[in-house]
Motif scaffolding. Sequence first.
Motif, mmCIF file in Angstrom:
data_model
loop_
_atom_site.group_PDB
_atom_site.id
_atom_site.type_symbol
_atom_site.label_atom_id
_atom_site.label_comp_id
_atom_site.label_asym_id
_atom_site.label_seq_id
_atom_site.Cartn_x
_atom_site.Cartn_y
_atom_site.Cartn_z
ATOM 1 N N VAL A 134 0.836 -1.201 0.000
ATOM 2 C CA VAL A 134 0.000 0.000 0.000
ATOM 3 C C VAL A 134 0.867 1.247 0.000
ATOM 4 N N LEU A 135 1.890 1.256 0.856
ATOM 5 C CA LEU A 135 2.761 2.434 0.959
ATOM 6 C C LEU A 135 3.546 2.652 -0.328
ATOM 7 N N LYS A 144 2.713 1.736 -3.402
ATOM 8 C CA LYS A 144 1.787 2.225 -4.424
ATOM 9 C C LYS A 144 1.428 3.683 -4.192
ATOM 10 N N SER A 145 1.383 4.096 -2.935
ATOM 11 C CA SER A 145 0.999 5.471 -2.581
ATOM 12 C C SER A 145 2.168 6.431 -2.630
ATOM 13 N N ILE A 200 4.694 6.507 -0.501
ATOM 14 C CA ILE A 200 5.180 6.858 0.840
ATOM 15 C C ILE A 200 6.504 6.152 1.065
ATOM 16 N N ALA A 204 -0.941 2.417 6.227
ATOM 17 C CA ALA A 204 -1.597 1.678 5.150
ATOM 18 C C ALA A 204 -3.109 1.681 5.319
ATOM 19 N N VAL A 263 -4.480 5.032 4.438
ATOM 20 C CA VAL A 263 -4.588 5.233 2.986
ATOM 21 C C VAL A 263 -5.806 4.503 2.431
ATOM 22 N N ASP A 264 -5.949 3.224 2.801
ATOM 23 C CA ASP A 264 -7.034 2.411 2.244
ATOM 24 C C ASP A 264 -8.421 2.916 2.627
ATOM 25 N N GLN A 283 -6.316 11.024 -0.463
ATOM 26 C CA GLN A 283 -5.518 10.904 -1.684
ATOM 27 C C GLN A 283 -4.916 12.246 -2.091
ATOM 28 N N LEU A 291 -1.453 12.763 -0.528
ATOM 29 C CA LEU A 291 -0.414 11.737 -0.690
ATOM 30 C C LEU A 291 0.830 12.238 -1.433
#
Length: 477
Positions: free
Chosen positions: A168-169, A171-172, A174, A192, A195-196, A202, A205
């Motif tokens: 998740v991180l 993809k974001s 971070i 994570a 974010v989700d 968003q 980010l």
Amino acid sequence: MTAPFANLRLSSWRMIPLSAALLIAAFSSPIDSYAAHAAAPVVQQVSISDSSNITDPDNQLTYLKDRFNIQLSSTPTKGEYIAALATVLNLNSSSTASADKKTAFTGLNSNDPLYTQAAALYAEGILDNTDVKPSVPLSQNDAIRIAVKAAGLTELAATYSEDKAQAVLTKSGIRTLAGTAETRLAASKDLAVAVDTGLLPQSVLPSFQPDEQADASFTTEVLSRVLAFHGEYKNTIGQVQDDDIFAKIHQAYFTQILVQSPELQALFDAGLQQNLFTGYNIKDSRYDAHFDPKLSLTYGHSNLKHAIQLIGLLRSEGIQANVQLEPKTSAFVYLKEWGQPAQTEDYKVVQINNGNYIAYSKEYDLALEFATIGQKNRFDTIINQYAKKNSKDQAGLIAQSWWQPLYYSLSSPGSAYTEIANNRVSAGRYYAQSFSLTDKASSIADGLRKIKPGVEVESYHFWVDAPFYRYLNGEAQ
């Protein structure tokens, strides 16, 4: 607002026109009270600082200031954040479990104004250690990690594996977190899940840096997201200019039923029979709009067609506003000489000892949050021109316009409005209340307390439109 983790179609009736019944329901004896929704804003001060240079593109800073009296500095400290969180979550009371534990915080004495708030958050598991560091700058990472707990996402975060959190991180965008392996893993899971779930928006980010200072805009955005997780942020069915707003108003109106609370009805019905007032309303707090009090007002009516045409009128006038339809039940004395009332699912009556009835009728409040103060101020002019009846067969008005339209604001909108009072009693998520002239409020409150000793009556002032105020004073129009 309750502590978030404590336990974690119109009817036709004989002999009485609808408009007359609504006016009877509106006032206390002889003509001095109306019951409707007006949730008093929380006004607990968190901090006062110069925020003139802070940008507020989404009006979040303004919202927190107007609703909660929270004013953050441009670079908030951790202490400011703790105080703000406790305020929006209503965890400031010394009666909470937190205050009894006399928690020993590092760098925070029990006589410090922040102590009770920090202890309340600690007792709820929102703060997970006693090293508060109230004077240090608030990092973006700390703001999010504390918010995860405040939003009630702790257990969800724990379900994340190391690989899932890192994916998740990555993809974001971070970057890798600092600290020990254990610290990095815990922080990764929190970030994570933030974010989700959208707790970490968003929109931020691209600029999110865990170890960097959180500014006021970032902090207020996170606080607003926490409010949303508790259902305490703005409730809206849409905006005036939305293409589907009329369908949503229909759905909201026809899916609502009479709001009833036996406990509150027993108290206020007794008040009716003792002539404390001739009408009151019952509402369900789950539908409260939670709009910015300086930008919003509430418009009461009973006819759906009127609501539809009102929104159409606002659209035609270029008004931009959030819309929430809040169901309410209007209760009033129905006299026996009016004839036997016909009952429907939206209109009920109960006969009382003197042969009269207490009637319960389905109505609504239309809460509107305007884009600007100027548009809010224009509303009064629009209503007076197109929705205020001045003669029996007056043309050019929207359907079912009243002689005395009712709309009110929790903040003073200006000279077109006049200050009145409300007395309100809550029972769980329900509340009953009655509007009155300011000099009648105390007698209504005292009368309710005599009926039910120890009952907590919330009294406050707010502002109502001039036609309705004139009616409170006995004027026909």
